[in-house]
Design an enzyme around this catalytic site. Sequence first.
Site, PDB file in Angstrom:
ATOM      1  N   GLY A  67       0.536  -0.854  -0.174  1.00 44.31           N
ATOM      2  CA  GLY A  67       0.259   0.063   0.047  1.00 44.31           C
ATOM      3  C   GLY A  67       1.227   1.466   0.177  1.00 44.31           C
ATOM      4  O   GLY A  67       2.348   1.030   0.337  1.00 44.31           O
ATOM      5  N   ARG A  68       0.337   2.539  -0.298  1.00 46.73           N
ATOM      6  CA  ARG A  68       1.091   3.453  -0.500  1.00 46.73           C
ATOM      7  C   ARG A  68       0.290   4.712  -0.163  1.00 46.73           C
ATOM      8  O   ARG A  68      -1.129   4.803  -0.842  1.00 46.73           O
ATOM      9  CB  ARG A  68       1.657   3.803  -1.243  1.00 46.73           C
ATOM     10  CG  ARG A  68       1.906   5.052  -2.294  1.00 46.73           C
ATOM     11  CD  ARG A  68       2.913   4.980  -3.152  1.00 46.73           C
ATOM     12  NE  ARG A  68       3.911   3.337  -3.922  1.00 46.73           N
ATOM     13  CZ  ARG A  68       5.605   4.183  -3.749  1.00 46.73           C
ATOM     14  NH1 ARG A  68       6.039   5.487  -3.743  1.00 46.73           N
ATOM     15  NH2 ARG A  68       6.334   3.269  -3.163  1.00 46.73           N
ATOM     16  N   GLY A  69       0.111   5.359   0.594  1.00 46.21           N
ATOM     17  CA  GLY A  69      -0.156   6.622   1.339  1.00 46.21           C
ATOM     18  C   GLY A  69       0.375   7.744   1.868  1.00 46.21           C
ATOM     19  O   GLY A  69       1.325   8.179   1.607  1.00 46.21           O
ATOM     20  N   GLY A 106       2.955   7.211   3.449  1.00 46.16           N
ATOM     21  CA  GLY A 106       4.174   6.593   3.395  1.00 46.16           C
ATOM     22  C   GLY A 106       3.640   5.585   3.067  1.00 46.16           C
ATOM     23  O   GLY A 106       2.854   5.418   2.384  1.00 46.16           O
ATOM     24  N   VAL A 150       3.508   1.111   2.421  1.00 45.78           N
ATOM     25  CA  VAL A 150       3.029   0.059   3.449  1.00 45.78           C
ATOM     26  C   VAL A 150       3.437  -1.033   2.998  1.00 45.78           C
ATOM     27  O   VAL A 150       3.867  -1.202   1.866  1.00 45.78           O
ATOM     28  CB  VAL A 150       1.604  -0.565   3.848  1.00 45.78           C
ATOM     29  CG1 VAL A 150       1.722  -1.095   5.304  1.00 45.78           C
ATOM     30  CG2 VAL A 150       1.143   1.453   4.365  1.00 45.78           C
ATOM     31  N   LYS A 152       4.890   0.173   8.400  1.00 46.34           N
ATOM     32  CA  LYS A 152       4.364   1.316   7.414  1.00 46.34           C
ATOM     33  C   LYS A 152       5.649   2.442   7.428  1.00 46.34           C
ATOM     34  O   LYS A 152       6.105   2.359   8.715  1.00 46.34           O
ATOM     35  CB  LYS A 152       3.211   2.300   7.519  1.00 46.34           C
ATOM     36  CG  LYS A 152       3.230   3.585   7.245  1.00 46.34           C
ATOM     37  CD  LYS A 152       1.644   3.734   7.474  1.00 46.34           C
ATOM     38  CE  LYS A 152       0.995   5.112   7.051  1.00 46.34           C
ATOM     39  NZ  LYS A 152       0.329   5.797   6.499  1.00 46.34           N
ATOM     40  N   ASP A 195      -8.479  11.669   8.789  1.00 45.38           N
ATOM     41  CA  ASP A 195      -8.582  11.080   7.080  1.00 45.38           C
ATOM     42  C   ASP A 195      -9.443   9.376   7.451  1.00 45.38           C
ATOM     43  O   ASP A 195      -9.043   8.438   6.660  1.00 45.38           O
ATOM     44  CB  ASP A 195      -6.896  10.733   6.548  1.00 45.38           C
ATOM     45  CG  ASP A 195      -7.014  10.715   5.373  1.00 45.38           C
ATOM     46  OD1 ASP A 195      -8.481  11.239   5.170  1.00 45.38           O
ATOM     47  OD2 ASP A 195      -5.901  10.444   4.704  1.00 45.38           O
TER      48      ASP A 195
END
Length: 799
Positions: A526-528, A531, A533, A547, A640
């Site tokens: 994942g990418r948010g 940062g 993950v 993360k 968020d």
Amino acid sequence: MLLSIFSKLMATSVFLLLLPLIFFSSSSSSTIDRLSRASSLSVEHADDVLTSRPNGIFSAGFFPVGDNAYCFAVWFSESYSEGNRTIVWMANRDQPVNGRKSELSVLKSGNVIITDAGRFTVWSTDTVSDSAVFLDLLENGNLILQNSEGGVLWQSFNSPTDTLLPQQLFTKDMKLVSSRSQGNFSSGFYKLYFGDDNVLRLLYGGPEISVYWPDPELMSWEAGRSTYNSSRIAFLDPLGFFSSSDNFNFTSADYGERVQRILKLDFDGNIRLYSRNYGMEKWTVSWQAMSQPCRIHGTCGPNSICSYIPNFGRNCSCLQGFKMRDRTDWSLGCVQEFNLTCTRNETSFLKLSNVEFFGYDYGFYPNYTFGMCENLCLQTCDCKGFQFKFIKHNHPDNIPYCYPKTQLLNGHHSPNFQGDLYLKVPKKTLPFQETGLYCYSTVVKQLNRTYTKHPENASQKFVVRFAIVVGAVELGVIFVVWCFFLRVHQNSSAETQNYYRMTNSFRKFTLSELKKATRGFSEEIGRGAGGVVYKGVLSDHRIAAIKRLNYASYQGEAEFQAEVSTIGKLNHINLTEMWGYCAEGKHRLLVYKYMEHGSLAEQLSSNALSWEKRFEIAVGTAKGLAYLHEECLEWVLHCDVKPQNILLDSNYQPKVSDFGLSWPLKRGGQANKSFSKIRGTRGYMAPEWVFNLTITSKVDVYSYGMVLLEMISGKGPTEEIENRRVVTWVREKMKQATGMSSWIEMIIDPKLDGKYDKCRVEILFEVALKCVAEDKDARPTMNQVVEMLLRQENDSELV
Ligand SMILES: *[C@@H]1O[C@H](CO)[C@@H](O)[C@H](O)[C@H]1NC(C)=O
Ligand SMILES: *[C@@H]1O[C@H](CO)[C@@H](O)[C@H](O)[C@H]1NC(C)=O
Ligand SMILES: *[C@@H]1O[C@H](CO)[C@@H](O)[C@H](O)[C@H]1NC(C)=O
Ligand SMILES: *[C@@H]1O[C@H](CO)[C@@H](O)[C@H](O)[C@H]1NC(C)=O
Ligand SMILES: *[C@@H]1O[C@H](CO)[C@@H](O)[C@H](O)[C@H]1NC(C)=O
Ligand SMILES: *[C@@H]1O[C@H](CO)[C@@H](O)[C@H](O)[C@H]1NC(C)=O
Ligand SMILES: *[C@@H]1O[C@H](CO)[C@@H](O)[C@H](O)[C@H]1NC(C)=O
Ligand SMILES: *[C@@H]1O[C@H](CO)[C@@H](O)[C@H](O)[C@H]1NC(C)=O
Ligand SMILES: *[C@@H]1O[C@H](CO)[C@@H](O)[C@H](O)[C@H]1NC(C)=O
């Protein structure tokens, strides 16, 4: 003639007295007001004291802090009784020096150092100068190293210990650290500093770390603090007005001129303004931060209860069945004297009325009867007891709330507190006899420092030989002490880690451990905003989501650790479980439990969610958020909430993720001015962000409402339907519709294929629309959302 010789002599003697290097202790009238290059103050001469000019308000010299232990300090020259000096600054508080041969010296190089027993440098200013330098003590209490041009090389005002004087600026890089106890001047557990969000706060950094001022139950803005001014500066003026850039200010009770003042972070964790009229008077408190001393975290240590006794102060006592860990030191708290098994029929609960323990819950459970709460705690071996109280609601009756505890910290007794603590104890040993109650102890432990006196009349040779032997012995002793220290240190850190693991398996990881677990950060899942993950397998075979934060150096290690461990202790079935973190150099990583079913966003788009699952996810998410808000630690507003941040475990149980750290993260990465605009995700963001209004927990409620709408309609908030935003479209459809079922049919996610429970859709819609109200005050709290959804659940079960 004679007169002139006499006056010349006088002048010479005055000149001699002003000479920096004093070889002999002369009459008590002699004072030193300036120390220049290659001169020193010795611990052995009582007169080696630097005095501020012209009025001599402050003095600086070696101050005894224990048996044969001295620290170089600045104090008020006038004390109201012998030995009660008011220390305002200390150079080597954690490394006192020996009473023989120790000195403070201004070196030729321009450095100022303190040497212990003529051998080891324990402190230095680390300054260099080619020209002449002078160490002066100013009338405001500032010890200052200047060169001959008047340039300031170093000043004590820039490195305060536990006291702030008028005219002394408190800035972003400074902190006040309390002393360990009343008689012990070394660094203690309490710290005043500007947090990463620009708020001036008090932190307890003992065995556990937590912020207790401003009140952690309030948001910064509720406590009257502003997070927007990043200058991080505070100042006490001589009249008694203190103001800080976060909008915090106070005025002394005796505001006015001709008063001496100090602002001190006391050993008990309270910050107080003291004042006295010039003269040999006692200091009186003219302001203090905490009016209820029992609200100061860690004040009585773990497993103890603090109670406030007017005109006396706090009174600590151990919980029944516990005893003081160290009879001289309450901050270490109490230890259990009984053994608890995890067997139900051998365990019982002891009721303690009007007692509250703050924090360290592993969840909060609304509308739980006493029996349900008791069962919950019995089922969990880690549960040390539970808090049970009734909270007023709109309903005719108050609703019982259950808070099981993993640790018993920050306990206090107050007749005003409407709730009880039920302590888990073994059945056999009941009833306990009342354990002893101890008052706060001010016993000063003696330092163990033996010093062998040199024989005064011995020959030179003997002295040298003796010195060599003593040196060798001391080196040996130091070596042994060092090894011992290392061992103790290692043991204790291992112990705390075990302790963490035992309580809620939260710990610090090393970077190499995490590198190994993720096989060099190879599998990205994942990418948010914050940062990337990665998936990893820990050494104990647990599967983790790791993360790696982008803004690696956004805050210091201590603050990062403080925030992360607070978040790590937020333990609720509907929050992602944080197992630990890593802070090494610039690297900041968070270790979470891995979630098999990814995020709600993925599941919604792949159409894997039945109506029942959606409803359960809605309830669970609401419970998770309600818990976050209920705990009310200000940085744990989520800010968020969106389907990407709601993760699903193997049973599709929702886990709210990415809370807490999202705030400091984004703030650290961007200029402060724009930070209010970049919080959250477009579409899910409450209008407060856009209009720059006060941000409260209702921003999360709004986002949650948008998520509900998406779960029902299958349409994201940024999608446009018939040229309208989803919310507007839904509201219009509701108005247009005649019968109930017809509008539901129009907006329900077509992927559900007509398989849904109309009654529940209706309540979900009702809740969703309330949540997305433009006016934040019209939105329900997350707690009310949970209640509304559960009421529905109960009703439909009855049907
Ligand atoms: C200093 O003041 C405290 C409290 O007023 C008193 O208990 C103590 O005896 C004093 N110490 C000395 C050395 O006079
Ligand atoms: C921030 O605080 C400082 C000190 O209180 C003040 O001088 C300054 O004007 C403030 N800045 C803003 C933008 O409010
Ligand atoms: C002091 O604090 C109050 C309340 O927060 C605020 O209204 C006032 O403007 C502040 N005063 C100053 C001089 O900063
Ligand atoms: C502290 O509390 C205990 C029990 O509540 C009481 O017996 C004792 O007198 C208290 N100490 C003081 C100084 O009031
Ligand atoms: C608790 O257990 C330890 C060892 O497991 C034992 O030594 C101790 O006596 C026990 N204490 C009580 C009060 O039973
Ligand atoms: C508790 O229950 C277990 C099994 O049900 C039994 O073996 C044990 O003797 C019981 N203990 C007590 C104190 O009743
Ligand atoms: C609390 O639970 C009881 C039954 O367990 C139920 O009748 C009641 O309506 C619930 N109250 C609320 C506010 O949910
Ligand atoms: C002060 O406390 C520290 C930390 O607990 C301890 O190492 C030191 O020996 C104490 N000093 C005195 C003078 O009691
Ligand atoms: C002080 O230290 C010495 C050597 O380290 C040791 O032999 C002695 O027992 C200690 N004394 C006390 C009171 O701890």
